[in-house]
Design a protein around this motif. Structure first.
Motif, PDB file in Angstrom:
ATOM      1  N   PRO A 155      -3.454   4.227  -3.357  1.00 40.13           N
ATOM      2  CA  PRO A 155      -3.168   3.070  -4.205  1.00 40.13           C
ATOM      3  C   PRO A 155      -2.566   1.882  -3.446  1.00 40.13           C
ATOM      4  CG  PRO A 155      -2.411   5.079  -5.248  1.00 40.13           C
ATOM      5  CD  PRO A 155      -2.783   5.432  -3.833  1.00 40.13           C
ATOM      6  N   ARG A 156      -2.924   0.690  -3.937  1.00 39.64           N
ATOM      7  CA  ARG A 156      -2.399  -0.548  -3.365  1.00 39.64           C
ATOM      8  C   ARG A 156      -2.353  -1.614  -4.446  1.00 39.64           C
ATOM      9  NH1 ARG A 156      -7.105   1.089  -1.224  1.00 39.64           N
ATOM     10  NH2 ARG A 156      -8.944  -0.194  -1.405  1.00 39.64           N
ATOM     11  N   SER A 200       0.838  -1.185   0.000  1.00 41.54           N
ATOM     12  CA  SER A 200       0.000   0.000   0.000  1.00 41.54           C
ATOM     13  C   SER A 200       0.879   1.243   0.000  1.00 41.54           C
ATOM     14  CB  SER A 200      -0.884   0.006   1.251  1.00 41.54           C
ATOM     15  OG  SER A 200      -1.531   1.255   1.402  1.00 41.54           O
ATOM     16  N   GLU A 201       0.410   2.266  -0.686  1.00 36.53           N
ATOM     17  CA  GLU A 201       1.139   3.538  -0.659  1.00 36.53           C
ATOM     18  C   GLU A 201       1.225   4.077   0.768  1.00 36.53           C
ATOM     19  OE1 GLU A 201       0.461   7.908  -2.436  1.00 36.53           O
ATOM     20  OE2 GLU A 201       0.403   6.311  -3.933  1.00 36.53           O
ATOM     21  N   ALA A 255      -6.358   1.710  -7.564  1.00 35.76           N
ATOM     22  CA  ALA A 255      -5.881   3.093  -7.538  1.00 35.76           C
ATOM     23  C   ALA A 255      -6.983   3.984  -8.087  1.00 35.76           C
ATOM     24  CB  ALA A 255      -4.606   3.241  -8.361  1.00 35.76           C
ATOM     25  N   TYR A 256      -7.560   4.756  -7.225  1.00 37.99           N
ATOM     26  CA  TYR A 256      -8.641   5.671  -7.554  1.00 37.99           C
ATOM     27  C   TYR A 256      -9.897   4.900  -7.921  1.00 37.99           C
ATOM     28  CZ  TYR A 256      -4.949   8.928  -6.878  1.00 37.99           C
ATOM     29  OH  TYR A 256      -3.923   9.632  -6.308  1.00 37.99           O
ATOM     30  N   ILE A 260      -4.273  -4.119  -9.044  1.00 34.72           N
ATOM     31  CA  ILE A 260      -3.989  -2.772  -8.559  1.00 34.72           C
ATOM     32  C   ILE A 260      -5.307  -2.051  -8.299  1.00 34.72           C
ATOM     33  CG2 ILE A 260      -2.990  -0.525  -9.134  1.00 34.72           C
ATOM     34  CD1 ILE A 260      -0.994  -2.023 -10.920  1.00 34.72           C
TER      35      ILE A 260
END
Length: 138
Positions: free
Chosen positions: A65-66, A45-46, A120-121, A118
């Motif tokens: 994001p992860r 994870s970010e 992300a968003y 992924i």
């Protein structure tokens, strides 16, 4: 089984190879589990860098994001020419492990990647083909 595992994907010069290396020991529950079922999933994870929190984003939000990477554990051959280089690269990132490897019989492994997801968003998870991942040119 869930556990926190130190990983490394670098070459001796510190550049990323994209190959996920990690240590296991048969006496430890993750290593023992991998002996019976070689499937493993890593979650990155970010938020590991605290950047989501700094931006005011909750780690559960898609804006943090992860990636989930799954595959099979492959114990690396200690007699292969690249084993020592991979171990040295791992120790460059995780210096405290150098003592543990000898004292507790840890051995180096690689995740043979089968799936990459992924988040992300917005729009849900995206799938990256493992073959595309391994063939990516940086």
């Amino acid at each position: 089984m869930v556990n926190i595992i130190a990983v490394d994907d670098s070459a001796l010069n510190g550049s990323s190879t994209g190959r996920i290396h990690f240590l296991l020991a048969d006496f430890e529950f993750t290593g023992a589990d991998a002996l019976h079922n070689s499937r493993m999933t890593f979650f990155f994870s970010e938020e590991q860098s605290n950047s989501c929190n700094k931006r005011g984003v909750n780690p559960m939000e898609p804006a943090c994001p992860r990636v989930m990477i799954s595959g099979r554990v492959k114990k690396l051959d200690t007699t292969s020419p690249e084993y020592e280089d991979n171990m040295e690269a791992f120790n460059n990132r995780h210096k405290h492990f150098k003592i543990w490897v000898q004292a507790h019989h840890f051995y180096l492994n690689e995740l043979e990647i089968e799936n990459i997801f992924i988040v992300a968003y917005q729009g849900g998870p995206r799938t990256i083909d493992a073959e595309d991942y391994y063939n990516a040119q940086l």
